[in-house]
Scaffold this motif. Sequence first.
Motif, PDB file in Angstrom:
ATOM      1  N   SER A 149      25.684  17.374  35.216  1.00 41.88           N
ATOM      2  CA  SER A 149      24.531  18.027  35.818  1.00 41.88           C
ATOM      3  C   SER A 149      24.798  18.206  37.306  1.00 41.88           C
ATOM      4  N   ARG A 150      23.895  18.877  37.987  1.00 48.73           N
ATOM      5  CA  ARG A 150      23.999  19.004  39.431  1.00 48.73           C
ATOM      6  C   ARG A 150      24.051  17.610  40.049  1.00 48.73           C
ATOM      7  N   GLY A 151      24.893  17.437  41.061  1.00 47.99           N
ATOM      8  CA  GLY A 151      25.012  16.120  41.686  1.00 47.99           C
ATOM      9  C   GLY A 151      26.027  15.216  41.032  1.00 47.99           C
ATOM     10  N   GLY A 152      26.788  15.738  40.055  1.00 51.49           N
ATOM     11  CA  GLY A 152      27.796  14.941  39.370  1.00 51.49           C
ATOM     12  C   GLY A 152      29.021  14.695  40.238  1.00 51.49           C
ATOM     13  N   PRO A 153      30.082  14.117  39.660  1.00 54.60           N
ATOM     14  CA  PRO A 153      31.254  13.721  40.437  1.00 54.60           C
ATOM     15  C   PRO A 153      31.858  14.829  41.298  1.00 54.60           C
ATOM     16  N   HIS A 154      31.967  16.039  40.736  1.00 54.82           N
ATOM     17  CA  HIS A 154      32.558  17.138  41.518  1.00 54.82           C
ATOM     18  C   HIS A 154      31.728  17.425  42.754  1.00 54.82           C
ATOM     19  N   ASP A 155      30.407  17.494  42.589  1.00 55.45           N
ATOM     20  CA  ASP A 155      29.518  17.752  43.728  1.00 55.45           C
ATOM     21  C   ASP A 155      29.553  16.601  44.722  1.00 55.45           C
ATOM     22  N   GLN A 156      29.643  15.371  44.220  1.00 60.30           N
ATOM     23  CA  GLN A 156      29.711  14.209  45.117  1.00 60.30           C
ATOM     24  C   GLN A 156      30.973  14.250  45.969  1.00 60.30           C
ATOM     25  N   ASP A 157      32.099  14.533  45.329  1.00 60.89           N
ATOM     26  CA  ASP A 157      33.363  14.549  46.067  1.00 60.89           C
ATOM     27  C   ASP A 157      33.373  15.668  47.108  1.00 60.89           C
ATOM     28  N   ASP A 158      32.711  16.768  46.785  1.00 60.74           N
ATOM     29  CA  ASP A 158      32.565  17.839  47.770  1.00 60.74           C
ATOM     30  C   ASP A 158      31.656  17.402  48.920  1.00 60.74           C
ATOM     31  N   ALA A 159      30.581  16.694  48.569  1.00 61.45           N
ATOM     32  CA  ALA A 159      29.591  16.284  49.572  1.00 61.45           C
ATOM     33  C   ALA A 159      30.144  15.250  50.543  1.00 61.45           C
ATOM     34  N   ARG A 160      31.109  14.450  50.117  1.00 60.66           N
ATOM     35  CA  ARG A 160      31.619  13.389  50.988  1.00 60.66           C
ATOM     36  C   ARG A 160      32.551  13.924  52.066  1.00 60.66           C
ATOM     37  N   GLY A 161      32.974  15.177  51.947  1.00 59.61           N
ATOM     38  CA  GLY A 161      33.889  15.755  52.924  1.00 59.61           C
ATOM     39  C   GLY A 161      33.341  15.660  54.342  1.00 59.61           C
ATOM     40  N   GLY A 162      34.138  15.123  55.242  1.00 59.77           N
ATOM     41  CA  GLY A 162      33.734  14.989  56.625  1.00 59.77           C
ATOM     42  C   GLY A 162      32.936  13.745  56.952  1.00 59.77           C
ATOM     43  N   ARG A 166      35.350   7.221  51.276  1.00 61.81           N
ATOM     44  CA  ARG A 166      36.516   7.359  50.401  1.00 61.81           C
ATOM     45  C   ARG A 166      36.167   6.886  49.002  1.00 61.81           C
ATOM     46  N   LEU A 167      36.566   7.680  47.987  1.00 63.82           N
ATOM     47  CA  LEU A 167      36.333   7.272  46.604  1.00 63.82           C
ATOM     48  C   LEU A 167      37.270   6.121  46.264  1.00 63.82           C
ATOM     49  N   MET A 168      36.697   4.980  45.904  1.00 63.83           N
ATOM     50  CA  MET A 168      37.484   3.791  45.561  1.00 63.83           C
ATOM     51  C   MET A 168      37.644   3.647  44.053  1.00 63.83           C
ATOM     52  N   HIS A 169      36.538   3.863  43.292  1.00 61.30           N
ATOM     53  CA  HIS A 169      36.574   3.742  41.835  1.00 61.30           C
ATOM     54  C   HIS A 169      35.598   4.750  41.228  1.00 61.30           C
ATOM     55  N   ARG A 170      35.873   5.110  39.998  1.00 60.13           N
ATOM     56  CA  ARG A 170      34.899   5.897  39.224  1.00 60.13           C
ATOM     57  C   ARG A 170      34.956   5.419  37.774  1.00 60.13           C
ATOM     58  N   TYR A 179      36.632   6.315  33.114  1.00 59.55           N
ATOM     59  CA  TYR A 179      36.057   7.648  33.295  1.00 59.55           C
ATOM     60  C   TYR A 179      37.065   8.720  32.903  1.00 59.55           C
ATOM     61  N   SER A 180      36.571   9.773  32.268  1.00 55.70           N
ATOM     62  CA  SER A 180      37.377  10.951  31.971  1.00 55.70           C
ATOM     63  C   SER A 180      36.501  12.183  32.185  1.00 55.70           C
ATOM     64  N   PRO A 181      37.077  13.371  32.266  1.00 58.61           N
ATOM     65  CA  PRO A 181      36.271  14.578  32.453  1.00 58.61           C
ATOM     66  C   PRO A 181      35.223  14.791  31.366  1.00 58.61           C
ATOM     67  N   ASP A 182      35.404  14.153  30.210  1.00 62.06           N
ATOM     68  CA  ASP A 182      34.447  14.286  29.108  1.00 62.06           C
ATOM     69  C   ASP A 182      33.321  13.252  29.166  1.00 62.06           C
ATOM     70  N   SER A 183      33.402  12.306  30.067  1.00 58.77           N
ATOM     71  CA  SER A 183      32.390  11.244  30.143  1.00 58.77           C
ATOM     72  C   SER A 183      31.032  11.828  30.488  1.00 58.77           C
ATOM     73  N   ALA A 184      30.010  11.414  29.746  1.00 56.25           N
ATOM     74  CA  ALA A 184      28.662  11.931  29.982  1.00 56.25           C
ATOM     75  C   ALA A 184      28.025  11.351  31.236  1.00 56.25           C
ATOM     76  N   TRP A 185      28.440  10.149  31.599  1.00 61.28           N
ATOM     77  CA  TRP A 185      27.850   9.439  32.737  1.00 61.28           C
ATOM     78  C   TRP A 185      28.959   9.075  33.708  1.00 61.28           C
ATOM     79  N   SER A 186      28.610   8.902  34.955  1.00 62.86           N
ATOM     80  CA  SER A 186      29.597   8.498  35.949  1.00 62.86           C
ATOM     81  C   SER A 186      28.985   7.488  36.910  1.00 62.86           C
ATOM     82  N   VAL A 187      29.798   6.529  37.306  1.00 70.00           N
ATOM     83  CA  VAL A 187      29.438   5.593  38.357  1.00 70.00           C
ATOM     84  C   VAL A 187      30.565   5.645  39.380  1.00 70.00           C
ATOM     85  N   SER A 188      30.263   6.187  40.548  1.00 70.23           N
ATOM     86  CA  SER A 188      31.271   6.376  41.590  1.00 70.23           C
ATOM     87  C   SER A 188      31.044   5.380  42.713  1.00 70.23           C
TER      88      SER A 188
END
Length: 209
Positions: A149-162, A166-170, A179-188
């Motif tokens: 959904s909106r706000g998922g890992p891709h959006d988070q990694d984009d948002a952290r720029g600047g 730093r992403l330590m674990h997911r 975690y894999s690209p198919d995972s329904a949930w994420s904890v970053s």
Amino acid sequence: MKPNLQFATYAAKMRQHIIDGTDLEVDARFVDMLARRGSTILDIGCGHGSAVNGLRARGHAAFGIDPTREVLGVAFDNFDSDWFRELGVEGLSPERLARVGIPDTYDVVLMAGNVAAFLSGDALRHAFAQVSAVLKPGGIFVVGTSSHSRGGPHDQDDARGGTGLRLMHRFSDWHLGQYSPDSAWSVSVYTAPGESTRSEIPDGIFVLK
């Protein structure tokens, strides 16, 4: 102000979960595992307050902010109201936190339960920037949300720029699932620059003499 029916319905559901004894502290246990003893912790979008209560029970100075009065009322009714403030992530800053009477810097910040999904791209970027401003050196930012959904890992990694974060674990869940690209949930788990202040007392480290 007329109550929002959607929020009122959600609040009633969570109130019943607390009455029924539903386990609502899995995110608190995850954060407790990462945090040093006696950490200062902020829960963004704390809602019904169970994570804050769970972290308090484990010895942390935990506080929660949430902009939704109907849902925050569940926290007020079940836990110590002094732990919570009616405040949205858009108002997050050291100055604002100090004005509402809670700490202005934190060892750990938690944002869970699809809070990120309610934020636009610009709002999420602002949230990451504001979190980086309130984290102590070496502090931890934990984001738990739906992956696709909106706000998922891709959006988070984009948002952290600047921000310097730093992403330590997911993980795929609160139990350290892979975690894999198919995972329904994420904890970053993101970390702020710098070295955190550690207690002189070993935390789970035992030296045999």
